[in-house]
Design a protein around this motif. Structure first.
Motif, PDB file in Angstrom:
ATOM      1  N   SER A   1       6.389  31.601   4.169  1.00 20.44           N
ATOM      2  CA  SER A   1       5.242  32.129   4.905  1.00 20.44           C
ATOM      3  C   SER A   1       3.932  31.462   4.513  1.00 20.44           C
ATOM      4  O   SER A   1       2.891  31.764   5.081  1.00 20.44           O
ATOM      5  CB  SER A   1       5.132  33.643   4.680  1.00 20.44           C
ATOM      6  N   THR A   8       8.355  20.441   6.720  1.00 18.74           N
ATOM      7  CA  THR A   8       7.187  20.943   7.454  1.00 18.74           C
ATOM      8  C   THR A   8       7.471  21.000   8.954  1.00 18.74           C
ATOM      9  O   THR A   8       7.132  21.981   9.632  1.00 18.74           O
ATOM     10  CB  THR A   8       5.970  20.044   7.180  1.00 18.74           C
ATOM     11  N   GLU A   9       8.110  19.961   9.484  1.00 20.01           N
ATOM     12  CA  GLU A   9       8.455  19.937  10.909  1.00 20.01           C
ATOM     13  C   GLU A   9       9.374  21.094  11.282  1.00 20.01           C
ATOM     14  O   GLU A   9       9.228  21.698  12.353  1.00 20.01           O
ATOM     15  CB  GLU A   9       9.161  18.618  11.254  1.00 20.01           C
ATOM     16  N   ARG A  10      10.296  21.417  10.398  1.00 23.14           N
ATOM     17  CA  ARG A  10      11.323  22.401  10.723  1.00 23.14           C
ATOM     18  C   ARG A  10      10.891  23.831  10.424  1.00 23.14           C
ATOM     19  O   ARG A  10      11.259  24.759  11.143  1.00 23.14           O
ATOM     20  CB  ARG A  10      12.603  22.067   9.936  1.00 23.14           C
ATOM     21  N   TRP A  11      10.114  23.996   9.354  1.00 22.61           N
ATOM     22  CA  TRP A  11       9.765  25.352   8.918  1.00 22.61           C
ATOM     23  C   TRP A  11       8.314  25.709   9.215  1.00 22.61           C
ATOM     24  O   TRP A  11       7.898  26.835   8.975  1.00 22.61           O
ATOM     25  CB  TRP A  11      10.030  25.501   7.423  1.00 22.61           C
ATOM     26  N   HIS A  12       7.540  24.732   9.696  1.00 19.73           N
ATOM     27  CA  HIS A  12       6.160  24.966  10.116  1.00 19.73           C
ATOM     28  C   HIS A  12       5.269  25.491   8.985  1.00 19.73           C
ATOM     29  O   HIS A  12       4.387  26.313   9.209  1.00 19.73           O
ATOM     30  CB  HIS A  12       6.121  25.924  11.315  1.00 19.73           C
ATOM     31  N   GLN A  13       5.537  24.979   7.784  1.00 14.80           N
ATOM     32  CA  GLN A  13       4.680  25.261   6.635  1.00 14.80           C
ATOM     33  C   GLN A  13       4.446  23.954   5.882  1.00 14.80           C
ATOM     34  O   GLN A  13       5.369  23.152   5.728  1.00 14.80           O
ATOM     35  CB  GLN A  13       5.309  26.287   5.686  1.00 14.80           C
TER      36      GLN A  13
END
Length: 315
Positions: free
Chosen positions: A22, A49-54
């Motif tokens: 998160s 980052t691309e996959r989990w958007h963090q």
């Protein structure tokens, strides 16, 4: 308990359990930028980052053969937001630095092996024109030879000491303050032999400056298919390959470990990731957490024994 009340209590907990990640994740790289560890972290990070958007932030913490970064991770909260990429020098340092403030086995939760790397036993083609192991052993028994390494207690140092023990030969160790000068003097003929990462050795071998005697491993390396393996020349079970893995602090929840392990398997299969790692002499090699943990524990024990027997000291 009434069903509606139970849902009000249970659902928020379920949401929290599924919320990882998160906020930003830190990948500790316990060596300087540009090293294999750093390259792994900076290659994997953007994919996550691309996959989990963090965001995934790489934090280089070099020093004391990786001990500074490892100690930082050991003290981090086991929440999945501080993890580490490291190399099997980690299994050597407990024997060289008995005052380290962590237990190399108990204070970490392994996540997955990421890559493997081979090392090559090489000689200077001019000052020691041996082209195979028999010629190298004969030369070592007939005259004084020396070898370079990036420093006392480094994997390169220990690898040659293991070879000396196995082959019953005596070669003088010349430690340097880093890999660059050790390579320069090897190429210049001031020292006659060394072990080098395969991707470092091969260009100089192709240029005729070095002879590759053999490459670590039981089978030929995909990085050097034209060179014999240690296993082929009779040096079996030396286990001096490099290997890199990801870990978190002890107590890292199993669901987070499994999430990372699964994602890493997927990322390591990507052609662009494989190409990046292969250019740096690293072959993608995913594993379960248990498999890499078993190897780490075994290597910590064997290096403690070997270093105690040989009296090797760190710089």
């Amino acid at each position: 308990m009434k069903p509606i009340l139970w849902l009000l209590i249970a659902v928020p907990g379920l949401v929290l359990a599924q919320a990882y990640p998160s906020h930003p994740i830190t990948l500790v790289a316990p060596y300087t930028p540009g090293t294999g560890i750093d390259i792994i972290a900076r290659t994997v990070g953007p994919k996550i980052t691309e996959r989990w958007h963090q965001p995934v932030v790489v934090d280089n913490k070099p020093g004391a053969s990786g001990n500074i970064g490892a100690a930082m991770l050991a003290k981090a909260p086991p929440d999945g937001y501080t993890l580490m990429v490291t190399v099997n020098t980690f299994t050597i340092t407990p024997a060289l630095y008995p005052s380290i403030q962590y237990d190399a086995v108990k204070d970490f939760q392994t996540i997955a092996r990421v890559t493997n790397g081979n090392i090559a036993l090489v000689t200077n083609a001019s000052s020691l024109p041996a082209k195979n192991l028999d010629e190298l052993v004969a030369a070592a028994k007939s005259k004084k030879l020396n070898y370079s390494s990036p420093g006392n207690g480094t994997p390169q140092h220990l690898a040659v000491e293991l070879l000396k023990q196995r082959l019953n030969i005596d070669i003088l160790h010349v430690p340097y303050k880093g890999a660059a000068q050790a390579l320069t003097d090897l190429l210049g003929g001031q020292v006659q032999l060394a072990v080098l990462p395969v991707h470092t050795a091969l260009p100089h071998a192709k240029a005729g400056k070095l002879n590759v005697i053999a490459v670590s491993g039981e089978r030929r390396s995909v990085l050097a298919p034209d060179s014999p393996s240690f296993g082929e020349v009779g040096l079996k079970n030396l286990d001096i390959d490099l290997y890199f893995w990801m870990a978190g602090p002890a107590g890292l929840p199993r669901d987070i470990v499994d999430k990372w392990n699964k994602e890493l398997a997927s990322i390591l299969a990507l052609p662009d990731v494989r190409e990046t790692f292969m250019k740096q002499g690293m072959v993608p090699a995913h594993s379960s957490p248990e498999e890499i943990q078993k190897q780490i524990a075994s290597d910590v024990a064997r290096w403690k024994k070997f270093i105690a027997e040989t009296g090797i000291k760190a710089d």
